[in-house]
Design a protein around this motif. Structure first.
Motif, PDB file in Angstrom:
ATOM      1  N   VAL A 374      12.424  15.589   1.143  1.00  6.46           N
ATOM      2  CA  VAL A 374      12.007  14.973   0.029  1.00  6.46           C
ATOM      3  C   VAL A 374      12.231  13.380   0.319  1.00  6.46           C
ATOM      4  CG1 VAL A 374      11.295  14.441  -2.329  1.00  6.46           C
ATOM      5  CG2 VAL A 374      11.401  16.817  -1.273  1.00  6.46           C
ATOM      6  N   LEU A 375      13.640  13.054   0.036  1.00  4.56           N
ATOM      7  CA  LEU A 375      14.138  11.839   0.265  1.00  4.56           C
ATOM      8  C   LEU A 375      13.626  10.997   1.541  1.00  4.56           C
ATOM      9  CD1 LEU A 375      17.838  12.005  -1.317  1.00  4.56           C
ATOM     10  CD2 LEU A 375      15.980  10.668  -2.176  1.00  4.56           C
ATOM     11  N   THR A 376      13.919  11.925   2.484  1.00  8.29           N
ATOM     12  CA  THR A 376      13.740  11.251   3.930  1.00  8.29           C
ATOM     13  C   THR A 376      12.171  10.894   3.884  1.00  8.29           C
ATOM     14  OG1 THR A 376      15.210  12.442   4.922  1.00  8.29           O
ATOM     15  CG2 THR A 376      13.754  11.566   6.392  1.00  8.29           C
ATOM     16  N   VAL A 377      11.273  11.662   3.584  1.00 11.15           N
ATOM     17  CA  VAL A 377       9.839  11.271   3.671  1.00 11.15           C
ATOM     18  C   VAL A 377       9.358  10.125   2.957  1.00 11.15           C
ATOM     19  CG1 VAL A 377       7.649  12.199   3.197  1.00 11.15           C
ATOM     20  CG2 VAL A 377       9.025  13.527   4.429  1.00 11.15           C
ATOM     21  N   VAL A 378       9.996  10.359   1.597  1.00 15.35           N
ATOM     22  CA  VAL A 378       9.543   9.155   0.567  1.00 15.35           C
ATOM     23  C   VAL A 378       9.953   7.943   0.661  1.00 15.35           C
ATOM     24  CG1 VAL A 378       9.847   8.656  -1.946  1.00 15.35           C
ATOM     25  CG2 VAL A 378       9.255  11.105  -1.438  1.00 15.35           C
ATOM     26  N   LEU A 379      11.290   7.935   1.127  1.00 15.87           N
ATOM     27  CA  LEU A 379      11.995   6.660   1.643  1.00 15.87           C
ATOM     28  C   LEU A 379      11.306   6.166   2.975  1.00 15.87           C
ATOM     29  CD1 LEU A 379      15.930   7.309   0.873  1.00 15.87           C
ATOM     30  CD2 LEU A 379      14.334   5.954  -0.668  1.00 15.87           C
ATOM     31  N   LEU A 380      11.072   6.800   3.858  1.00 15.96           N
ATOM     32  CA  LEU A 380      10.238   6.315   5.111  1.00 15.96           C
ATOM     33  C   LEU A 380       8.905   5.708   4.585  1.00 15.96           C
ATOM     34  CD1 LEU A 380      10.976   9.132   7.787  1.00 15.96           C
ATOM     35  CD2 LEU A 380      12.043   6.561   7.651  1.00 15.96           C
ATOM     36  N   ALA A 381       8.187   6.222   3.875  1.00 18.83           N
ATOM     37  CA  ALA A 381       7.139   5.862   3.180  1.00 18.83           C
ATOM     38  C   ALA A 381       7.096   4.379   2.609  1.00 18.83           C
ATOM     39  CB  ALA A 381       6.047   6.593   2.333  1.00 18.83           C
ATOM     40  N   LEU A 382       8.087   4.351   1.866  1.00 26.57           N
ATOM     41  CA  LEU A 382       8.404   3.245   0.908  1.00 26.57           C
ATOM     42  C   LEU A 382       8.837   2.020   1.993  1.00 26.57           C
ATOM     43  CD1 LEU A 382       9.999   4.515  -2.302  1.00 26.57           C
ATOM     44  CD2 LEU A 382       7.814   3.458  -2.041  1.00 26.57           C
ATOM     45  N   ALA A 383       9.574   2.429   2.929  1.00 24.68           N
ATOM     46  CA  ALA A 383       9.964   1.469   3.875  1.00 24.68           C
ATOM     47  C   ALA A 383       9.019   0.833   4.563  1.00 24.68           C
ATOM     48  CB  ALA A 383      11.060   2.145   4.904  1.00 24.68           C
ATOM     49  N   VAL A 384       7.832   1.702   4.968  1.00 21.20           N
ATOM     50  CA  VAL A 384       6.723   1.061   5.609  1.00 21.20           C
ATOM     51  C   VAL A 384       6.037  -0.177   4.467  1.00 21.20           C
ATOM     52  CG1 VAL A 384       4.360   1.607   6.499  1.00 21.20           C
ATOM     53  CG2 VAL A 384       6.377   2.814   6.980  1.00 21.20           C
ATOM     54  N   ILE A 385       5.899   0.185   3.327  1.00 22.40           N
ATOM     55  CA  ILE A 385       5.335  -0.487   2.289  1.00 22.40           C
ATOM     56  C   ILE A 385       6.105  -1.852   2.161  1.00 22.40           C
ATOM     57  CG2 ILE A 385       4.423  -0.644   0.104  1.00 22.40           C
ATOM     58  CD1 ILE A 385       4.035   2.450  -0.042  1.00 22.40           C
ATOM     59  N   LEU A 572      19.045   0.932  -8.623  1.00 28.74           N
ATOM     60  CA  LEU A 572      18.479   1.159  -7.220  1.00 28.74           C
ATOM     61  C   LEU A 572      17.276   1.624  -7.074  1.00 28.74           C
ATOM     62  CD1 LEU A 572      21.916   2.295  -5.654  1.00 28.74           C
ATOM     63  CD2 LEU A 572      20.888   0.020  -5.562  1.00 28.74           C
ATOM     64  N   LEU A 573      16.875   2.580  -7.767  1.00 33.27           N
ATOM     65  CA  LEU A 573      15.451   3.109  -7.745  1.00 33.27           C
ATOM     66  C   LEU A 573      14.319   2.143  -8.103  1.00 33.27           C
ATOM     67  CD1 LEU A 573      15.941   6.986  -8.405  1.00 33.27           C
ATOM     68  CD2 LEU A 573      15.738   5.787  -6.120  1.00 33.27           C
ATOM     69  N   ASN A 574      14.904   1.376  -9.278  1.00 33.52           N
ATOM     70  CA  ASN A 574      13.715   0.483  -9.895  1.00 33.52           C
ATOM     71  C   ASN A 574      13.587  -0.675  -8.704  1.00 33.52           C
ATOM     72  OD1 ASN A 574      13.359   1.973 -11.985  1.00 33.52           O
ATOM     73  ND2 ASN A 574      14.403   0.527 -13.220  1.00 33.52           N
ATOM     74  N   LEU A 575      14.710  -1.181  -8.145  1.00 34.03           N
ATOM     75  CA  LEU A 575      14.630  -2.308  -7.132  1.00 34.03           C
ATOM     76  C   LEU A 575      13.798  -1.709  -5.901  1.00 34.03           C
ATOM     77  CD1 LEU A 575      18.101  -3.687  -7.168  1.00 34.03           C
ATOM     78  CD2 LEU A 575      16.123  -4.776  -7.976  1.00 34.03           C
ATOM     79  N   LEU A 576      13.869  -0.339  -5.526  1.00 35.86           N
ATOM     80  CA  LEU A 576      13.196   0.021  -4.482  1.00 35.86           C
ATOM     81  C   LEU A 576      11.879  -0.015  -4.762  1.00 35.86           C
ATOM     82  CD1 LEU A 576      13.049   1.675  -1.713  1.00 35.86           C
ATOM     83  CD2 LEU A 576      13.424   3.491  -2.882  1.00 35.86           C
ATOM     84  N   SER A 577      11.302   0.566  -5.656  1.00 41.49           N
ATOM     85  CA  SER A 577       9.857   0.620  -6.290  1.00 41.49           C
ATOM     86  C   SER A 577       9.317  -0.978  -6.338  1.00 41.49           C
ATOM     87  CB  SER A 577       9.613   1.181  -7.764  1.00 41.49           C
ATOM     88  OG  SER A 577       8.324   1.180  -8.204  1.00 41.49           O
ATOM     89  N   LEU A 578      10.173  -1.858  -6.811  1.00 40.78           N
ATOM     90  CA  LEU A 578       9.490  -3.157  -7.135  1.00 40.78           C
ATOM     91  C   LEU A 578       9.630  -3.686  -5.823  1.00 40.78           C
ATOM     92  CD1 LEU A 578      11.608  -4.216 -10.200  1.00 40.78           C
ATOM     93  CD2 LEU A 578       9.174  -4.385 -10.055  1.00 40.78           C
ATOM     94  N   THR A 579      10.516  -3.681  -4.670  1.00 40.21           N
ATOM     95  CA  THR A 579      10.252  -4.308  -3.430  1.00 40.21           C
ATOM     96  C   THR A 579       9.351  -3.615  -2.585  1.00 40.21           C
ATOM     97  OG1 THR A 579      12.669  -4.293  -3.124  1.00 40.21           O
ATOM     98  CG2 THR A 579      11.614  -4.503  -1.509  1.00 40.21           C
ATOM     99  N   ALA A 580       8.933  -2.407  -3.008  1.00 42.29           N
ATOM    100  CA  ALA A 580       7.613  -1.768  -2.167  1.00 42.29           C
ATOM    101  C   ALA A 580       6.289  -2.575  -2.761  1.00 42.29           C
ATOM    102  CB  ALA A 580       7.713  -0.215  -2.409  1.00 42.29           C
ATOM    103  N   THR A 581       6.446  -2.764  -3.967  1.00 42.31           N
ATOM    104  CA  THR A 581       5.239  -3.327  -4.726  1.00 42.31           C
ATOM    105  C   THR A 581       4.837  -4.730  -4.230  1.00 42.31           C
ATOM    106  OG1 THR A 581       5.478  -2.102  -6.866  1.00 42.31           O
ATOM    107  CG2 THR A 581       4.156  -4.126  -6.800  1.00 42.31           C
ATOM    108  N   PHE A 582       5.970  -5.486  -4.026  1.00 44.10           N
ATOM    109  CA  PHE A 582       6.043  -6.840  -3.603  1.00 44.10           C
ATOM    110  C   PHE A 582       5.525  -6.792  -1.977  1.00 44.10           C
ATOM    111  CE2 PHE A 582       9.419  -7.971  -6.782  1.00 44.10           C
ATOM    112  CZ  PHE A 582       8.780  -8.130  -7.809  1.00 44.10           C
ATOM    113  N   GLY A 583       6.044  -5.976  -1.343  1.00 42.88           N
ATOM    114  CA  GLY A 583       5.446  -5.648   0.163  1.00 42.88           C
ATOM    115  C   GLY A 583       4.017  -5.470   0.180  1.00 42.88           C
ATOM    116  N   ALA A 584       3.428  -4.646  -0.724  1.00 46.99           N
ATOM    117  CA  ALA A 584       1.938  -4.422  -1.004  1.00 46.99           C
ATOM    118  C   ALA A 584       1.289  -5.936  -1.193  1.00 46.99           C
ATOM    119  CB  ALA A 584       1.810  -3.409  -1.879  1.00 46.99           C
ATOM    120  N   MET A 585       1.853  -6.634  -2.254  1.00 45.81           N
ATOM    121  CA  MET A 585       1.406  -7.847  -2.810  1.00 45.81           C
ATOM    122  C   MET A 585       1.238  -8.749  -1.211  1.00 45.81           C
ATOM    123  SD  MET A 585       0.370  -7.163  -5.636  1.00 45.81           S
ATOM    124  CE  MET A 585       0.256  -5.630  -4.900  1.00 45.81           C
ATOM    125  N   VAL A 586       2.197  -8.959  -0.719  1.00 48.88           N
ATOM    126  CA  VAL A 586       2.451  -9.811   0.562  1.00 48.88           C
ATOM    127  C   VAL A 586       1.232  -9.307   1.524  1.00 48.88           C
ATOM    128  CG1 VAL A 586       3.553 -10.369   2.641  1.00 48.88           C
ATOM    129  CG2 VAL A 586       4.849 -10.288   0.242  1.00 48.88           C
TER     130      VAL A 586
END
Length: 758
Positions: A374-385, A572-586
């Motif tokens: 679960v961690l691997t799949v979710v983290l890879l998906a977030l990394a793409v975003i 750390l999890l909040n930063l990950l979520s926010l960084t993914a959001t900012f990636g989507a905004m870019v």
């Protein structure tokens, strides 16, 4: 304390309700003029060099940058006899208007080439409206209808900073009204579904009314002593409704849970306030402190959101722990009145009689059985975003943020494409401390004219280009470029460089790098200088804001859990979520993708830097809001049983539906903002809605169970000195001194429970 507060609210519920109505009426009277008196400005640092230079130019030299621009297009050439006559009449008409301090027109200023379009069919009239941003906006609103449209055969449109503020705020107000017209009815309908009855659904609306009106009253009062942005009203509305739903849903759900155990209304309310009420107060602290980080920024546009956020959190919390218990006590058993889904709910409850059968319990159990996949799949998906965020480029909004059908956006586009060197983009170098002699001033002007991007330098001693004087001083130049007392001077640098760009920042740096005559104290003003200084001010304050959020979050969660692992995990999890959001905004707003989904906007290759800052503080606070709700039930179950996996599963089952429902309702409100025509409002709406849903579903539903399964008992670890500190000052529910309802069995305790050992 909270149990006593609940008892007081129950006994004195009529007094509480009467005082609430009176307070609401007073706050409403104070708040009513807020839309008319709050400011549309606040986007600059008042202590920055460029701001000081603007003040000096206005106060001592009676000049400044034009903030009102007329783009006039002729049927033929602007130099035709008819166009010249119409242009002069237009310029004189504008100059005669009250509030117009200065006018520079193509037709009345010697027909300079930089005010004539390349095709010769259009020209510019520049005006400086007196006063601050708000006064200029009011003047623009009054005079724009008088000097636009058909003016003697010229087709005239208005733009410039004052019109950007006016037209932008009017469009935002209209867009928000339309968005609320869609979101509010939909939210009310969903509230009935989430709360289970029409009566219960009215409770968060009452709390929202108190929090929104109370916060608007605070903003109105603060406006008397400091600048407050009108855009903060948007946060008051959205956050007031969101927190009212969060807090009401959490307390009402716990209240119903205790009623089902057999407790009467008074006992159920005392237990609910001691448990859920405590969590609400703690959650409110995390949101409040996250938003208070905006106070470190020098732009009162951002600080205003801190004012609004702090006020709305305070009133939402006050409503939840004082007004809500009084309302519940008054309603009593009628809490489930108008339950339109009673049959469906009873059927569902018959099908699922055990907590283990719940959707969120099954999800948590499934995740904890396979945490690494679960961690691997979710983290890879977030990394793409996240990936687009690595190439983010930040700037500030200008007329390109407006819808393309607005005149200010059209004038801004015309000035960039039709005019080779737009005079409205000039830089001004102010020498406020003393006026140098003519030789020193000439030498300084020659050096400035050698800078790449500077088309011409005008000063009291003449005009300069490429390091040489090209023209003698014009008539009146000495008076125009000095303060009359011989104590200061200024120079105008004509440039065609786009102000809101990296090239504009580089030009300002080059100008400031040129040595000025000794003792003159040079200051640089102009759109590019304001842009550069504002970005510098924001970047300088950002580390302090991040530090405030990180430290306060860590300390509060430590006091709440007694663990140092939980706060680090949450951050750390909040930063990950926010960084993914900012990636989507870019990806969307910087790169210009998905316009078919979010609507048309002008792509500038940059993201408005104030929006990620604002979104970070808002979303981080809301994320911690949901984190506290989840951890409160996990910690409660862990203290009871000592079983980490069971605590996580039951905690998620107890709060998953509540968190998802609250997040979904708030996301609807923000998602409605995507329909707005102004780009940064679109970004705020889409980014906040996406982050809220990602946090509630992905972070809380998948990553938190996986992380806590892998950490095991280490979730609750802290060094011995900190454990002892937490025992002294940490927060806890306190003893459950409420007698069990008649016929109820005491809850079983696991032998491994921390409370059972010993």
């Amino acid at each position: 304390m909270l149990a006593r507060l609940a008892s007081l609210a129950i006994r004195r519920r009529r007094l509480v309700l009467v005082l609430a109505v009176i307070g609401f009426a007073i706050a409403g009277a104070i708040a009513s003029p807020a839309m008319k008196v709050l400011s549309a400005g606040g986007f600059e640092d008042p202590k920055a060099e460029s701001s000081v230079a603007v003040d000096v130019l206005r106060d001592r030299f009676d000049t400044g940058d034009p903030n009102f621009v007329l783009h006039a297009r002729a049927d033929g050439k602007v130099d035709s006899r008819e166009a010249v006559a119409a242009g002069r009449a237009l310029s004189e008409k504008l100059a005669d208007q009250k509030g117009v301090a200065e006018v520079t027109s193509y037709w009345t200023s010697g027909r300079p080439a930089d005010l004539r379009a390349k095709d010769g069919k259009s020209a510019l009239v520049l005006a400086r409206l007196g006063g601050d941003d708000d006064e200029a906006l009011k003047t623009a609103k009054r005079i724009a209808p008088l000097v636009t449209g058909d003016q003697g055969g010229l087709d005239v449109k208005s733009g410039g900073r004052a019109e950007f503020n006016r037209q932008g705020s009017e469009r935002i107000t209209a867009d928000l009204t339309r968005a609320e017209g869609v979101a509010v009815p939909l939210t009310i309908l969903l509230l009935i579904l989430v709360f289970g009855s029409g009566m219960a659904a009215l409770l968060p609306l009452a709390i929202a009314g108190v929090s929104v009106v109370g916060s608007l009253a605070v903003l109105r009062l603060l406006n008397e002593v400091t600048g407050v942005s009108i855009f903060a009203i948007n946060l008051s509305t959205a956050l007031g409704l969101g927190l009212a739903i969060d807090y009401s849903l959490f307390i009402v759900s716990r209240y119903r849970e205790e009623l089902r155990k057999g407790y009467d209304t008074a006992a159920a309310l005392r237990i609910s306030l001691r448990t859920a009420g405590r969590t609400v107060i703690f959650s409110a602290l995390t949101v409040l402190l996250s938003l208070s980080a905006l106070l470190v920024f020098p732009l009162y546009f951002l600080r205003s959101f801190a004012y609004a956020g702090i006020a709305v959190v305070f009133f939402a919390t006050l409503g939840a722990v004082v007004l809500l218990p009084a309302l519940l006590a008054a309603i009593g058993p009628r809490i489930d009145k108008f339950d339109v889904l009673a049959k469906l709910r009873r059927g569902r409850e018959q099908e699922r009689k055990r907590v283990e059968d719940g959707v969120w319990h099954r999800l948590a159990t499934t995740v904890m059985k396979r945490p690494w996949p679960v961690l691997t799949v979710v983290l890879l998906a977030l990394a793409v975003i996240v990936l687009p965020f690595t190439k983010a480029s930040f700037g500030l909004p200008d007329d390109r943020a407006l819808p393309k059908d607005l005149a200010a956006a059209q004038v801004g586009h015309a000035t960039r494409t039709e005019f080779p060197s737009f005079a409205g983009q000039d830089l001004k170098v102010v020498l406020p401390e003393r006026k140098p002699d003519d030789a020193a001033l000439t030498t300084y002007a020659e050096r400035l004219s050698q800078i790449s991007g500077v088309d011409r330098v005008d000063a009291a001693t003449g005009s300069f280009l490429d390091g040489k004087q090209t023209a003698p001083p014009t008539a009146g130049a000495e008076k125009a470029f000095t303060d009359g007392g011989g104590d200061g001077a200024w120079l105008a640098l004509a440039t065609g460089v786009e102000a809101y760009s990296q090239a504009g920042e580089d030009l300002v740096a080059d100008v400031r790098a040129v040595s000025a005559p000794k003792g003159t104290g040079p200051l640089v003003a102009g759109p590019a200088a304001t842009y550069t200084d504002t970005l510098d001010s924001l970047w300088s304050a950002l580390p302090y804001a991040l530090l405030i959020i990180a430290v306060t979050t860590f300390v509060l969660l430590f006091l709440f859990t007694g663990s140092v692992v939980m706060p680090l995990k949450a951050i750390l999890l909040n930063l990950l979520s926010l960084t993914a959001t900012f990636g989507a905004m870019v990806f969307v707003f910087q790169d210009g993708n998905l316009q078919w989904l979010v609507g048309d906007f002008t792509v500038t290759g940059r993201v408005d830097v104030t929006m990620p800052i604002l979104m970070f503080c808002i979303i981080f606070g809301l994320s911690m809001d949901y984190e506290v709700f989840l951890l409160s039930r996990i910690k409660e179950e862990y203290d009871r049983t000592g079983d980490n996996r069971k605590a996580v599963a039951i905690g998620l089952e107890s709060t998953g539906r509540l968190i998802t429902a609250a997040a979904g309702l708030l996301a609807i409100f923000f998602a409605a903002l995507v329909s707005a025509g102004v780009t940064h409002v679109k970004m705020l709406g889409l980014g906040t809605a996406l982050a809220i849903l990602m946090d509630a579903l992905v972070i809380r539903g998948l990553l938190v169970p996986a992380f806590m399964r892998l950490a095991g008992r280490a979730n609750w670890w802290a060094p011995a000195p900190l454990r002892r500190l937490h025992e002294k000052i940490g927060l806890s529910h306190g003893p459950d001194d409420e007698p069990l309802p008649e016929g109820a069995a005491a809850p079983a305790r696991d032998a491994s429970s921390p409370q059972a050992v010993g």
